[in-house]
Design a protein around this motif. Sequence first.
Motif, PDB file in Angstrom:
ATOM      1  N   ALA A  72       0.854  -1.181   0.000  1.00 20.05           N
ATOM      2  CA  ALA A  72       0.000   0.000   0.000  1.00 20.05           C
ATOM      3  C   ALA A  72       0.890   1.231   0.000  1.00 20.05           C
ATOM      4  CB  ALA A  72      -0.907   0.002   1.228  1.00 20.05           C
ATOM      5  N   VAL A  73       0.271   2.398  -0.136  1.00 25.72           N
ATOM      6  CA  VAL A  73       1.019   3.659  -0.122  1.00 25.72           C
ATOM      7  C   VAL A  73       0.258   4.675   0.719  1.00 25.72           C
ATOM      8  CG1 VAL A  73       1.894   5.594  -1.491  1.00 25.72           C
ATOM      9  CG2 VAL A  73       2.050   3.259  -2.398  1.00 25.72           C
ATOM     10  N   ARG A  74       1.013   5.371   1.601  1.00 21.43           N
ATOM     11  CA  ARG A  74       0.444   6.538   2.268  1.00 21.43           C
ATOM     12  C   ARG A  74       0.825   7.774   1.453  1.00 21.43           C
ATOM     13  NH1 ARG A  74       1.273   8.728   8.490  1.00 21.43           N
ATOM     14  NH2 ARG A  74       3.474   8.412   8.015  1.00 21.43           N
ATOM     15  N   VAL A  75      -0.186   8.483   0.970  1.00 15.42           N
ATOM     16  CA  VAL A  75       0.030   9.699   0.203  1.00 15.42           C
ATOM     17  C   VAL A  75      -0.037  10.912   1.128  1.00 15.42           C
ATOM     18  CG1 VAL A  75      -0.859   8.669  -1.930  1.00 15.42           C
ATOM     19  CG2 VAL A  75      -2.435   9.842  -0.359  1.00 15.42           C
ATOM     20  N   HIS A  76       0.081  12.097   0.568  1.00 18.84           N
ATOM     21  CA  HIS A  76      -0.061  13.323   1.353  1.00 18.84           C
ATOM     22  C   HIS A  76      -1.547  13.594   1.648  1.00 18.84           C
ATOM     23  CE1 HIS A  76       4.064  13.952  -0.198  1.00 18.84           C
ATOM     24  NE2 HIS A  76       4.222  14.668   0.900  1.00 18.84           N
ATOM     25  N   PRO A  77      -1.843  14.441   2.633  1.00 15.72           N
ATOM     26  CA  PRO A  77      -3.246  14.806   2.915  1.00 15.72           C
ATOM     27  C   PRO A  77      -3.906  15.469   1.702  1.00 15.72           C
ATOM     28  CG  PRO A  77      -1.785  15.546   4.690  1.00 15.72           C
ATOM     29  CD  PRO A  77      -0.898  15.096   3.568  1.00 15.72           C
ATOM     30  N   VAL A  78      -5.232  15.455   1.689  1.00 14.73           N
ATOM     31  CA  VAL A  78      -5.961  15.952   0.516  1.00 14.73           C
ATOM     32  C   VAL A  78      -5.735  17.442   0.270  1.00 14.73           C
ATOM     33  CG1 VAL A  78      -7.725  14.171   0.624  1.00 14.73           C
ATOM     34  CG2 VAL A  78      -8.069  16.326   1.872  1.00 14.73           C
TER      35      VAL A  78
ATOM     36  N   HIS B 116      -2.804  18.964   0.727  1.00 14.97           N
ATOM     37  CA  HIS B 116      -1.380  19.181   0.474  1.00 14.97           C
ATOM     38  C   HIS B 116      -1.156  19.407  -1.025  1.00 14.97           C
ATOM     39  CE1 HIS B 116       2.950  18.338   0.169  1.00 14.97           C
ATOM     40  NE2 HIS B 116       3.023  18.539   1.472  1.00 14.97           N
ATOM     41  N   PRO B 117      -0.227  20.291  -1.391  1.00 21.70           N
ATOM     42  CA  PRO B 117       0.014  20.548  -2.823  1.00 21.70           C
ATOM     43  C   PRO B 117       0.391  19.316  -3.634  1.00 21.70           C
ATOM     44  CG  PRO B 117       1.097  22.216  -1.466  1.00 21.70           C
ATOM     45  CD  PRO B 117       0.573  21.177  -0.522  1.00 21.70           C
ATOM     46  N   SER B 118       0.933  18.288  -2.966  1.00 21.77           N
ATOM     47  CA  SER B 118       1.382  17.097  -3.696  1.00 21.77           C
ATOM     48  C   SER B 118       0.327  15.994  -3.767  1.00 21.77           C
ATOM     49  CB  SER B 118       2.651  16.524  -3.045  1.00 21.77           C
ATOM     50  OG  SER B 118       3.725  17.422  -3.165  1.00 21.77           O
ATOM     51  N   PHE B 119      -0.837  16.203  -3.145  1.00 18.83           N
ATOM     52  CA  PHE B 119      -1.811  15.107  -3.077  1.00 18.83           C
ATOM     53  C   PHE B 119      -2.262  14.640  -4.464  1.00 18.83           C
ATOM     54  CE2 PHE B 119      -6.307  13.844  -3.221  1.00 18.83           C
ATOM     55  CZ  PHE B 119      -6.224  12.649  -2.526  1.00 18.83           C
ATOM     56  N   GLN B 120      -2.727  15.556  -5.289  1.00 19.73           N
ATOM     57  CA  GLN B 120      -3.250  15.168  -6.604  1.00 19.73           C
ATOM     58  C   GLN B 120      -2.176  14.489  -7.438  1.00 19.73           C
ATOM     59  OE1 GLN B 120      -6.306  15.237  -7.706  1.00 19.73           O
ATOM     60  NE2 GLN B 120      -7.306  16.410  -6.082  1.00 19.73           N
ATOM     61  N   ALA B 121      -0.943  15.010  -7.366  1.00 17.28           N
ATOM     62  CA  ALA B 121       0.149  14.402  -8.128  1.00 17.28           C
ATOM     63  C   ALA B 121       0.480  13.014  -7.599  1.00 17.28           C
ATOM     64  CB  ALA B 121       1.386  15.302  -8.075  1.00 17.28           C
ATOM     65  N   ASP B 122       0.432  12.848  -6.264  1.00 16.54           N
ATOM     66  CA  ASP B 122       0.645  11.518  -5.673  1.00 16.54           C
ATOM     67  C   ASP B 122      -0.323  10.504  -6.267  1.00 16.54           C
ATOM     68  OD1 ASP B 122       2.664  12.344  -3.978  1.00 16.54           O
ATOM     69  OD2 ASP B 122       1.418  12.351  -2.165  1.00 16.54           O
ATOM     70  N   ILE B 123      -1.604  10.846  -6.236  1.00 14.33           N
ATOM     71  CA  ILE B 123      -2.634   9.917  -6.704  1.00 14.33           C
ATOM     72  C   ILE B 123      -2.483   9.660  -8.200  1.00 14.33           C
ATOM     73  CG2 ILE B 123      -5.103   9.566  -7.020  1.00 14.33           C
ATOM     74  CD1 ILE B 123      -4.291   9.227  -4.154  1.00 14.33           C
ATOM     75  N   ALA B 124      -2.251  10.720  -8.966  1.00 15.98           N
ATOM     76  CA  ALA B 124      -2.127  10.556 -10.416  1.00 15.98           C
ATOM     77  C   ALA B 124      -0.973   9.636 -10.771  1.00 15.98           C
ATOM     78  CB  ALA B 124      -1.948  11.924 -11.076  1.00 15.98           C
ATOM     79  N   THR B 125       0.151   9.794 -10.069  1.00 13.37           N
ATOM     80  CA  THR B 125       1.325   8.971 -10.371  1.00 13.37           C
ATOM     81  C   THR B 125       1.174   7.564  -9.826  1.00 13.37           C
ATOM     82  OG1 THR B 125       2.796  10.893 -10.377  1.00 13.37           O
ATOM     83  CG2 THR B 125       3.817   8.739 -10.027  1.00 13.37           C
ATOM     84  N   ILE B 126       0.888   7.462  -8.540  1.00 12.97           N
ATOM     85  CA  ILE B 126       0.928   6.160  -7.859  1.00 12.97           C
ATOM     86  C   ILE B 126      -0.283   5.312  -8.207  1.00 12.97           C
ATOM     87  CG2 ILE B 126       1.013   5.026  -5.613  1.00 12.97           C
ATOM     88  CD1 ILE B 126       2.374   7.700  -4.600  1.00 12.97           C
ATOM     89  N   ALA B 127      -1.476   5.856  -7.970  1.00 12.76           N
ATOM     90  CA  ALA B 127      -2.682   5.087  -8.288  1.00 12.76           C
ATOM     91  C   ALA B 127      -2.872   4.976  -9.791  1.00 12.76           C
ATOM     92  CB  ALA B 127      -3.900   5.739  -7.637  1.00 12.76           C
ATOM     93  N   GLY B 128      -2.477   6.016 -10.512  1.00 14.95           N
ATOM     94  CA  GLY B 128      -2.644   5.981 -11.964  1.00 14.95           C
ATOM     95  C   GLY B 128      -1.827   4.905 -12.637  1.00 14.95           C
ATOM     96  N   GLN B 129      -0.668   4.572 -12.075  1.00 13.04           N
ATOM     97  CA  GLN B 129       0.200   3.586 -12.704  1.00 13.04           C
ATOM     98  C   GLN B 129       0.213   2.229 -11.999  1.00 13.04           C
ATOM     99  OE1 GLN B 129       4.179   5.091 -13.688  1.00 13.04           O
ATOM    100  NE2 GLN B 129       3.424   7.186 -13.461  1.00 13.04           N
ATOM    101  N   ALA B 130      -0.017   2.209 -10.676  1.00  9.40           N
ATOM    102  CA  ALA B 130       0.195   0.971  -9.915  1.00  9.40           C
ATOM    103  C   ALA B 130      -1.036   0.486  -9.162  1.00  9.40           C
ATOM    104  CB  ALA B 130       1.354   1.175  -8.928  1.00  9.40           C
ATOM    105  N   ALA B 131      -2.219   0.986  -9.502  1.00  2.46           N
ATOM    106  CA  ALA B 131      -3.428   0.603  -8.754  1.00  2.46           C
ATOM    107  C   ALA B 131      -3.633  -0.904  -8.711  1.00  2.46           C
ATOM    108  CB  ALA B 131      -4.658   1.279  -9.354  1.00  2.46           C
ATOM    109  N   SER B 132      -3.314  -1.583  -9.806  1.00  4.78           N
ATOM    110  CA  SER B 132      -3.552  -3.028  -9.865  1.00  4.78           C
ATOM    111  C   SER B 132      -2.643  -3.802  -8.918  1.00  4.78           C
ATOM    112  CB  SER B 132      -3.361  -3.533 -11.297  1.00  4.78           C
ATOM    113  OG  SER B 132      -2.012  -3.337 -11.714  1.00  4.78           O
TER     114      SER B 132
END
Length: 334
Positions: free
Chosen positions: A86-92, A94-110
């Motif tokens: 699993a991954v702990r991202v930044h809080p919703v 935080h400036p990096s939250f959207q980028a965290d989700i786009a990169t991490i969940a966008g590429q490695a969700a499976s």
Amino acid sequence: MSHPRDVLLGSQAGSVQLPVCDHYSGVEARMRKSLQLQAEMTQEFGTCVFDVTLDCEDGAPVGGEAEHAALVTELALSAAPEARVAVRVHPVDHPSFQADIATIAGQAASRLTHIMVPKVESVADVQLAEQALMQAGAKDLALHVLIESPAAVHRAFDMAAHPRVQSLSFGLLDFVSAHGGAIPASAMGSDLGQTPSGLGQFTHPLVVRGKLEIASACHAHGKVPSHCVVTEFNDAAAMRAAARRASHEFGYTRMWSIHPAQIRPILEAMAPDAAAIEVASEIVLAAQAAQWAPISHKGQLHDRASYRFFWQVLARAHSTGCSLPTEVQLFFKD
């Protein structure tokens, strides 16, 4: 014959099953070692006994957030197929939250079991996280949320009710800090009689209230309450005692680890003992043979209300790597 989980588990009563230990690391060398240790212990116990959560927040270096998100994504994608990552991202907010989700969940969700979102204050924050996952194409990825303030504790039941949420975690250190000095620093300790005021994390009334609200909210909605860290990572006895209290007195079925030395004490403290496993095995097997009708076991009447409890004992035993009778092992051969 019907499987116990198909007969006994409803909307409540632990409909979500997770390993009892959630291990956090955010530095590259430690993240790689954590994944290696998970693989070794999976081989040892015959099942994955802890999750590895790769940290982009408090456990990670400050600066280079985009590079760290890319590293975490690479580690998740390269993990063994049977790994639980699993991954702990930044809080919703935080400036990096959207980028965290786009990169991490966008590429490695499976390859991920869930995303942990820290400093969640309300259902609105959960909804923001869910929307970000949907935009990243991770429509089925579960959310775990970290509750770290009095206001968030007040809203725990609403957050536990959200269908995307699997687990609520209690964030002790931030929770204490959020009280503006009204709770003493001793409440961050493990509460083994070593605190100057005598009020540690298991006895200070405000901390106890927070823990109980989160545990109750989770159990009301069939979700998993996850207990906070113990900072005395070199003290195995303190770790074991804290995990045992969290489980036996506060109703937590999962606990954070922040050092590899904490994993085994958590497993040991949260595992059922041999006598409990023996009784649970006898009752569940007899119930299945009776097609889940009431039975008598050693002079006591049991039906589906108690069968549920004994099945959960066996599920916990399996998830902590305990030895199980051959007939019971078959329940977990999927």
